[in-house]
Design an enzyme around this catalytic site. Structure first.
Site, PDB file in Angstrom:
ATOM      1  N   ASP A 155     -59.442 -23.401   5.582  1.00  0.00           N
ATOM      2  CA  ASP A 155     -60.472 -24.398   5.898  1.00  0.00           C
ATOM      3  C   ASP A 155     -61.179 -24.879   4.643  1.00  0.00           C
ATOM      4  O   ASP A 155     -62.357 -25.183   4.668  1.00  0.00           O
ATOM      5  CB  ASP A 155     -61.487 -23.820   6.885  1.00  0.00           C
ATOM      6  CG  ASP A 155     -62.225 -22.604   6.318  1.00  0.00           C
ATOM      7  OD1 ASP A 155     -61.860 -22.139   5.213  1.00  0.00           O
ATOM      8  OD2 ASP A 155     -63.167 -22.129   6.967  1.00  0.00           O
ATOM      9  N   CYS A 158     -60.397 -21.158   1.503  1.00  0.00           N
ATOM     10  CA  CYS A 158     -59.438 -20.059   1.506  1.00  0.00           C
ATOM     11  C   CYS A 158     -59.357 -19.341   0.159  1.00  0.00           C
ATOM     12  O   CYS A 158     -59.149 -18.130   0.120  1.00  0.00           O
ATOM     13  CB  CYS A 158     -58.063 -20.543   1.952  1.00  0.00           C
ATOM     14  SG  CYS A 158     -57.228 -21.626   0.797  1.00  0.00           S
ATOM     15  N   HIS A 368     -53.179 -23.244  -0.590  1.00  0.00           N
ATOM     16  CA  HIS A 368     -53.608 -22.221   0.364  1.00  0.00           C
ATOM     17  C   HIS A 368     -53.238 -20.840  -0.183  1.00  0.00           C
ATOM     18  O   HIS A 368     -52.193 -20.661  -0.806  1.00  0.00           O
ATOM     19  CB  HIS A 368     -52.949 -22.437   1.723  1.00  0.00           C
ATOM     20  CG  HIS A 368     -53.401 -21.427   2.738  1.00  0.00           C
ATOM     21  ND1 HIS A 368     -54.631 -21.513   3.354  1.00  0.00           N
ATOM     22  CD2 HIS A 368     -52.816 -20.302   3.196  1.00  0.00           C
ATOM     23  CE1 HIS A 368     -54.770 -20.477   4.167  1.00  0.00           C
ATOM     24  NE2 HIS A 368     -53.679 -19.726   4.090  1.00  0.00           N
TER      25      HIS A 368
END
Length: 381
Positions: A155, A158, A368
């Protein structure tokens, strides 16, 4: 990262938004390269840092420093042809299924339960594209050191979530910088010197007054110290993990901790900027940090980058260095798409202090981050 030679370049030689209009402009990449060579005197030691920045630039179609979304599942491709270069139909369909599962409770967990790392790899990368094959080889290499993986919620926080979870889960004492009596006075001290900090963007609370900003940031810093102290005092590893899991299920506290980390990054950036202006040595990444058109000084860094972290974007590569310096931790990252290259395992910073603890993360795309857990026992021959 640490300079062994004196930096003899005047600070005003850095790129500035106030340069004369008739002066020939340097491109951002030229300025970065120039800064690296002049600041270190050892260009061969900065290749990794430059490549990190260039990798990110290339992946953005040359539009520099527009923050990526950290959620891999919602990354959109601008062209179907580009998407198909990396993923076959099976992988594209798998991502659609993942999108449809985003409402499940497990997916919304900040840190999902651990699972076997190779089982996770087989589930995520079943295709036969070159990218899938490289990812599998990357995971196989990680599996030589770690048995399991825990997926991190994506979100735009991370990088913070993965780093802080790992730091807390292995903490045995309160870091020195958290023990300082002046630690909780940082908001008041900085706001008294820099009026522009009143533009600090609190999470979901735009337009706050200076006093409210100061008080909330102080509360966040107090919470960070309290949680770090409490968890570091837990002796049993299982109990420590349970305490971390509980903390990262409390959304209000969790996001308050990330806001504290952002402010610590701002404080570190101000210290580095002032050190450079006064002629002191600074790590190479700080030259790159302030060589960007969008962050030539700490105020621009706050307005164009830090204020957007968690809202519309995550951490950029050069900001991973800043996070590491703010925490005084070495962040070791397995960059799976860089398998079989010298950049497969990247350290932030790449020349860390010997006494800095190390946390380990995994990334497939520099956007991510997940975390490896359960370090394997090495066989003694």
């Amino acid at each position: 990262m640490k300079h062994k030679n004196e930096v003899d370049v005047a600070s005003e030689e850095l790129g500035s938004a106030n340069a004369p209009a008739d002066q020939t402009e340097q491109t951002t990449s030229e300025l970065r390269q120039d800064c690296v060579y002049r600041s270190s005197g050892r260009p061969e030691k900065t290749d990794m840092i430059k490549s990190l920045v260039m990798d990110q630039d290339a992946s953005r179609n040359c539009e520099l420093y527009v923050p990526w979304s950290s959620n891999r599942s919602v990354v959109e491709s601008s062209e179907e042809s580009e998407e198909d270069m990396y993923r076959d139909e099976e992988e594209i369909e798998r991502e659609k299924i993942l999108l449809s599962e985003t409402n499940s409770s497990d997916y919304k967990l900040s840190v999902s339960p651990e699972m076997d790392i190779m089982e996770y790899c087989r589930k995520e990368w079943r295709g036969n594209t070159p990218a899938a094959k490289r990812m599998r080889k990357g995971y196989e290499a990680v599996a030589q050191k770690f048995a399991s993986i825990r997926r991190i919620r994506g979100d735009n926080y991370c990088a913070f979530r993965a780093t802080l979870f790992q730091a807390l889960s292995q903490a045995t004492q309160l870091p020195r910088w958290l023990q300082s009596e002046d630690f909780t006075m940082l908001p008041e001290n900085l706001l008294s010197k820099y009026d522009w900090i009143k533009q600090w963007q609190l999470r979901k609370k735009p337009g706050k007054r200076m006093g409210e900003i100061r008080d909330e940031i102080k509360e966040n810093l107090v919470l960070l110290r309290q949680k770090w102290k409490n968890i570091s005092e837990i002796k049993g590893p299982l109990e420590k993990q349970e305490a971390c899991d509980k903390l990262f299920k409390n959304e209000e506290e969790e996001y308050s901790l990330y806001e504290a980390l952002k402010f610590l990054m701002l404080n570190t950036a101000i210290e580095l900027y002032n050190a450079d202006k006064s002629g002191r040595r600074v790590p190479v990444f700080s030259w790159l940090l302030f060589a960007r058109d969008t962050s030539s000084n700490p105020c621009q860094l706050m307005q164009n980058h830090l204020n957007h972290i968690g809202h519309s974007g995550g951490l950029e590569q050069v900001e991973m260095f800043l996070l590491a310096y703010a925490l005084q931790y070495t962040i070791q990252v397995y960059r799976l798409y860089k398998h079989s290259t010298d950049e497969f395992i990247t350290l932030y910073p790449n020349d860390p202090e010997e006494d800095w603890p190390v946390v380990t993360l995994i990334t497939e795309d520099d956007r991510h981050y997940n975390i490896p857990v359960r370090m394997c026992q090495e066989t003694m021959l």
